[in-house]
Design an enzyme around this catalytic site. Structure first.
Site, short mmCIF file in Angstrom:
data_model
loop_
_atom_site.label_atom_id
_atom_site.label_comp_id
_atom_site.label_asym_id
_atom_site.label_seq_id
_atom_site.Cartn_x
_atom_site.Cartn_y
_atom_site.Cartn_z
CE1 TYR A 11 -6.38 4.65 -1.66
CE2 TYR A 11 -4.59 4.63 -0.07
CZ TYR A 11 -5.84 4.19 -0.49
OH TYR A 11 -6.52 3.30 0.28
CB THR A 20 -6.43 2.78 -5.02
OG1 THR A 20 -5.74 1.54 -4.84
CG2 THR A 20 -7.74 2.74 -4.28
CG HIS A 56 -11.29 0.93 -0.46
ND1 HIS A 56 -10.54 1.62 -1.37
CD2 HIS A 56 -10.55 0.91 0.68
CE1 HIS A 56 -9.40 2.01 -0.80
NE2 HIS A 56 -9.38 1.58 0.45
CE LYS A 113 -7.73 -2.52 -3.87
NZ LYS A 113 -8.27 -1.62 -2.87
CB SER A 156 -0.87 -0.01 1.26
OG SER A 156 -1.39 1.27 1.53
C1 LIG Z 1 -7.51 -2.18 7.08
C2 LIG Z 1 -7.61 -1.97 5.60
C3 LIG Z 1 -6.77 -1.06 4.99
C4 LIG Z 1 -6.84 -0.88 3.59
N1 LIG Z 1 -5.94 -0.04 2.98
C5 LIG Z 1 -5.96 0.08 1.63
C6 LIG Z 1 -4.97 0.86 0.97
O1 LIG Z 1 -4.07 1.43 1.59
N2 LIG Z 1 -5.05 0.96 -0.39
C7 LIG Z 1 -6.02 0.32 -1.12
O2 LIG Z 1 -6.06 0.45 -2.34
N3 LIG Z 1 -6.95 -0.44 -0.51
C8 LIG Z 1 -6.93 -0.59 0.84
N4 LIG Z 1 -7.85 -1.40 1.45
C9 LIG Z 1 -8.81 -2.15 0.63
C10 LIG Z 1 -8.23 -3.52 0.23
O3 LIG Z 1 -7.20 -3.37 -0.70
C11 LIG Z 1 -9.32 -4.41 -0.39
O4 LIG Z 1 -9.93 -3.73 -1.44
C12 LIG Z 1 -10.37 -4.85 0.61
O5 LIG Z 1 -9.79 -5.16 1.86
C13 LIG Z 1 -11.11 -6.06 0.09
O6 LIG Z 1 -12.14 -6.44 0.93
P1 LIG Z 1 -12.02 -7.61 2.03
O7 LIG Z 1 -11.25 -7.03 3.16
O8 LIG Z 1 -13.43 -7.89 2.37
O9 LIG Z 1 -11.31 -8.76 1.39
C14 LIG Z 1 -7.79 -1.60 2.84
C15 LIG Z 1 -8.62 -2.52 3.48
C16 LIG Z 1 -8.53 -2.72 4.84
C17 LIG Z 1 -9.42 -3.75 5.49
#
Ligand SMILES: Cc1cc2nc3c(=O)[nH]c(=O)nc-3n(C[C@H](O)[C@H](O)[C@H](O)COP(=O)(O)O)c2cc1C
Length: 379
Positions: A129, A155, A275, A251, A106
């Site tokens: 991002y 993203t 997300h 994304k 990330s």
């Molecule tokens: C705690 C947390 C932090 C996240 N941080 C980012 C991030 O920094 N960048 C990003 O593109 N998506 C981020 N996401 C989204 C994840 O990449 C992903 O799309 C999402 O967790 C998928 O859903 P799931 O947790 O139900 O598998 C984050 C998700 C969580 C749970």
């Protein structure tokens, strides 16, 4: 004891983590309707059971952007992963690489690009991002390229941060947050020692490398909050192309029209994602959005999907709905928090076993054979 990938690691993570961190991972936007639908809609997908087809040989391997994968699963970018286990991004990346799978770092990771990429023996993916500070974006792309990252995950579903009310209730943000986080850490001594103390520095490594040394979490959150860019459009992505010549994946696609725009733009792939229910509550779950998107663009670019995937059976369901590959978010984060890199390795083994059972009982011998034909049609 860990028996089920879907529930046991979540429970173990909740026991181990200070509540502000557990709820940061576990929570979603507003009333968390989409967060729940991600899981519920996927588990409602019914598959056709097929029998007596000699399923003794299965091949789960696949390839994406020229990279071999032992199964069509990668780790999604998760901000602050290094707060869930000591230098957590490194541990998770190693577990994924050992299994022959990609790890996505990330933008807002604790460990910087330069700490994670050399720790693994396959190219890392990097997630970026859109931020107002284009100097930071350019710097991050140059560093990702220099570190040998192969795929850029861009993203686009965070032009503004979603409202996550659980964070304010739990002490992640809101009044007296720093004091509340400290009190919670004191009542979780294992985490406090292993991650709180031994896992330092707790920077956002990619950002501190660019900005010098900010004063702490509040400073980072302030900088990030001021830097999300609601003016972003497809035109800005052209700008990124000048700095990135490798595969680029968009994304946060949830609508077939946006998926078509991604094809027009020339993206190599999209990630069908809301997300993890953390942005706009009330949008479609990925499982419900995916079939129409696959109808619109399948074959024109690679379709990745995430949000709600907790088991190997869920992986097979997402592939049957039209995905080429899936990404795990919370599923790997819970395992990492519960048992470090060994937890992620075990989780990936469990996912593989569950996929094998699902493939045998649906009659799919290879990933290419997991098609919409496996789905029970409306009765
Ligand atoms: C705690 C947390 C932090 C996240 N941080 C980012 C991030 O920094 N960048 C990003 O593109 N998506 C981020 N996401 C989204 C994840 O990449 C992903 O799309 C999402 O967790 C998928 O859903 P799931 O947790 O139900 O598998 C984050 C998700 C969580 C749970």
């Amino acid at each position: 004891m860990i028996i089920s990938a879907s529930t046991d690691y979540r429970a173990a993570a909740q026991r181990k983590l200070p509540p502000f961190l557990f709820h940061y991972a576990d929570g979603g936007a507003y009333a968390e309707h989409t967060l729940r639908r991600n899981v519920a809609d996927l588990s409602d997908i019914e598959l056709r059971q097929r029998v007596l087809k000699n399923m003794s040989e299965l091949d789960l391997s696949t390839e994406l952007f020229g990279e071999k994968m032992s199964m069509p699963v990668g780790l999604a970018p998760v901000g602050l992963t290094g707060m869930f286990a000591r230098r957590g991004e490194v541990q998770a990346a190693k577990a994924a690489a050992a299994k022959g799978l990609p790890f996505t770092l990330s933008t807002v990771s604790v460990c910087p690009i330069e700490e994670v990429a050399p720790a693994i023996d396959r190219p890392m993916w990097f997630q970026l991002y859109v931020l107002k500070d284009r100097g930071f974006m350019k710097n991050a792309l140059e560093r990702a390229k220099a570190a040998g990252c192969s795929t850029l995950v861009f993203t686009v579903d965070m032009p503004v941060p979603g409202a996550r009310y659980r964070d304010a209730h739990s002490g992640m943000s809101g009044p007296n947050a720093a004091l509340r986080r400290m009190l919670q850490a004191m009542t979780h001594p294992q985490w406090a020692w292993d991650v709180g103390l031994m896992g330092k520095p707790h920077d956002l490594g990619n950002i501190s490398a660019y900005r010098g040394n900010p004063t702490g979490l509040a400073d980072y959150i302030g900088w990030l909050g001021a830097n999300f860019d609601p003016s972003i459009s497809w035109k800005d992505l052209e700008w990124i192309r000048d700095f990135w010549d490798g595969p680029m994946v968009i994304k946060g696609i949830l609508d077939p029209e946006d998926a078509r725009d991604a094809v027009t733009f020339g993206a190599d792939g999209i990630i069908v994602s809301n997300h993890g229910g953390r942005q706009l509550d009330g949008v479609l779950s990925s499982a419900r959005a995916l079939p129409a998107i696959a109808d619109a663009v399948k074959g024109d670019l690679k379709i990745l999907a995430d949000s709600g995937i907790r088991t190997g059976l869920d992986v097979v369901r997402m592939l049957a709905l039209g995905a080429d590959t899936v990404l795990l978010g919370r599923a790997f984060l819970y395992a990492l928090a519960a048992a470090g890199g060994a937890g992620v390795s075990n989780l990936l083994d469990l996912i593989e076993k569950e996929m094998r059972v699902a493939m045998v009982l649906t009659g799919a011998k290879s990933i290419a054979e997991i098609t919409p034909d496996l789905l029970v049609k409306e009765r």
